[in-house]
Design a protein around this motif. Structure first.
Motif, PDB file in Angstrom:
ATOM      1  N   LEU A 192     107.193  66.117 -57.512  1.00 35.65           N
ATOM      2  CA  LEU A 192     105.859  66.628 -57.814  1.00 35.65           C
ATOM      3  C   LEU A 192     104.856  65.504 -58.017  1.00 35.65           C
ATOM      4  O   LEU A 192     103.733  65.556 -57.536  1.00 35.65           O
ATOM      5  CB  LEU A 192     105.920  67.464 -59.084  1.00 35.65           C
ATOM      6  N   LEU A 211     103.552  64.212 -54.935  1.00 35.43           N
ATOM      7  CA  LEU A 211     102.701  65.183 -54.271  1.00 35.43           C
ATOM      8  C   LEU A 211     101.311  65.210 -54.912  1.00 35.43           C
ATOM      9  O   LEU A 211     100.291  65.272 -54.218  1.00 35.43           O
ATOM     10  CB  LEU A 211     103.370  66.543 -54.382  1.00 35.43           C
ATOM     11  N   VAL A 212     101.285  65.150 -56.230  1.00 29.48           N
ATOM     12  CA  VAL A 212      99.999  65.134 -56.925  1.00 29.48           C
ATOM     13  C   VAL A 212      99.193  63.919 -56.501  1.00 29.48           C
ATOM     14  O   VAL A 212      97.994  64.010 -56.217  1.00 29.48           O
ATOM     15  CB  VAL A 212     100.216  65.124 -58.454  1.00 29.48           C
ATOM     16  N   LYS A 223      99.372  62.308 -53.718  1.00 25.84           N
ATOM     17  CA  LYS A 223      98.940  62.468 -52.339  1.00 25.84           C
ATOM     18  C   LYS A 223      97.697  63.364 -52.262  1.00 25.84           C
ATOM     19  O   LYS A 223      96.718  63.047 -51.590  1.00 25.84           O
ATOM     20  CB  LYS A 223     100.087  63.082 -51.521  1.00 25.84           C
ATOM     21  N   VAL A 224      97.761  64.470 -52.995  1.00 29.16           N
ATOM     22  CA  VAL A 224      96.636  65.402 -52.962  1.00 29.16           C
ATOM     23  C   VAL A 224      95.396  64.747 -53.551  1.00 29.16           C
ATOM     24  O   VAL A 224      94.283  64.906 -53.032  1.00 29.16           O
ATOM     25  CB  VAL A 224      96.979  66.691 -53.724  1.00 29.16           C
ATOM     26  N   ILE A 233      93.142  64.493 -60.719  1.00 31.76           N
ATOM     27  CA  ILE A 233      93.944  65.637 -61.112  1.00 31.76           C
ATOM     28  C   ILE A 233      94.516  65.423 -62.501  1.00 31.76           C
ATOM     29  O   ILE A 233      95.200  64.440 -62.761  1.00 31.76           O
ATOM     30  CB  ILE A 233      95.050  65.891 -60.072  1.00 31.76           C
TER      31      ILE A 233
END
Lengths: 150, 150
Positions: free
Chosen positions: B109, B112-113, B115-116, B124
């Motif tokens: 996760l 992924l965070v 990357k976003v 974020i």
DNA sequence: ATTTTTGCAAATCATTTGCATATAT
DNA sequence: ATATATGCAAATGATTTGCAAAAAT
């Protein structure tokens, strides 16, 4: 800003009637760029001296959701908000200040779901990922946003 | 089945008073293995001829949540449910049939965070991931669960 | 003794429903 | 013409609040 026709087309394609209420609500949704609540729409309908009632707004939102043209977000506050979305679907970053959202691509989610499924033995049918923070515009408004110099 | 002492210890450590209502509700929570709603607890309190009122249950659940000993789940139905959780925190697989939940580890996760965040320019601060499906036990109850032979 | 917590009833907010009327097809 | 959708008001459900009494420290 979204496209009301996207919604109306979907309605039509699914065999639902094109009514004034639906057109109007589709328009209201398209002209926001952030998320919205049912209460927001009800207020907009009321102030716009449209004769559209609360119940119709709820029913319309449910219908739109069932057509996958809007999607429900569960905000950290517990509120139910919605965002317009392309059919493609799934997962958003949400700005906690202005409510703007942006869709995010799979970005490794599929792999992660597989891994969790293998680890837990669950069959996973559905999942939801939401990220909250500040969008670039709102970040720009707040210099030194996290660890501020005292 | 959870441990009521985990909750009570956290209460104490945070300087909250140990009352009968809190002990009792902690017990009710510990003895479930799946998720529960406030309404569930209210019903259990009522049927158990405890004199505990609705408002107290809501207040207690809020308190426990603020201490990170329970966490709110937003079920696909829109209901708010809760699960007991270790402080470690974050992300569950939820059985749609029996309500059992299991915590899942980071499992990528964090990447992924990142990357976003890079892709969207958002900062974020928080995220939520929930997966829904069937746990091994419930899977066993339903042979040929997905594409069933007609 | 003092502060925090509780219970209750009432208030508020969110959502749904029944039903007669209006409208899209 | 006919099935679907709407508006309204009332019902239901979820959650919060004010406040005096009870319990924990």
């Amino acid at each position: 800003m979204g496209d009301p026709d996207h919604i109306l087309t979907a309605l039509d394609r699914a065999g639902h009637r094109l009514t004034d209420a639906r057109r109007l609500i589709a328009g209201l949704i398209a002209e926001r760029n952030g998320h919205f609540t049912v209460a927001d729409l009800v207020a907009a309908c009321r102030s716009g001296h449209t004769g559209i009632g609360r119940a119709t707004v709820f029913r319309t939102v449910d219908l739109f959701e069932s057509l996958d043209v809007i999607e429900r977000l569960d905000l950290p506050s517990g509120e139910h908000a919605y965002v317009e979305c392309e059919r493609a679907h799934h997962h958003h970053v949400v700005c906690s200040r202005c409510g703007r959202t942006e869709g995010i691509e799979d970005a490794g989610l599929r792999t992660l779901v597989g891994k969790v499924s293998r680890q837990t033995g669950f069959r996973i049918d559905d999942h939801r990922l939401e990220m909250f923070g500040l969008c670039p515009a709102c970040l720009a408004l707040q210099p030194v946003p996290s660890s501020a110099t005292a």
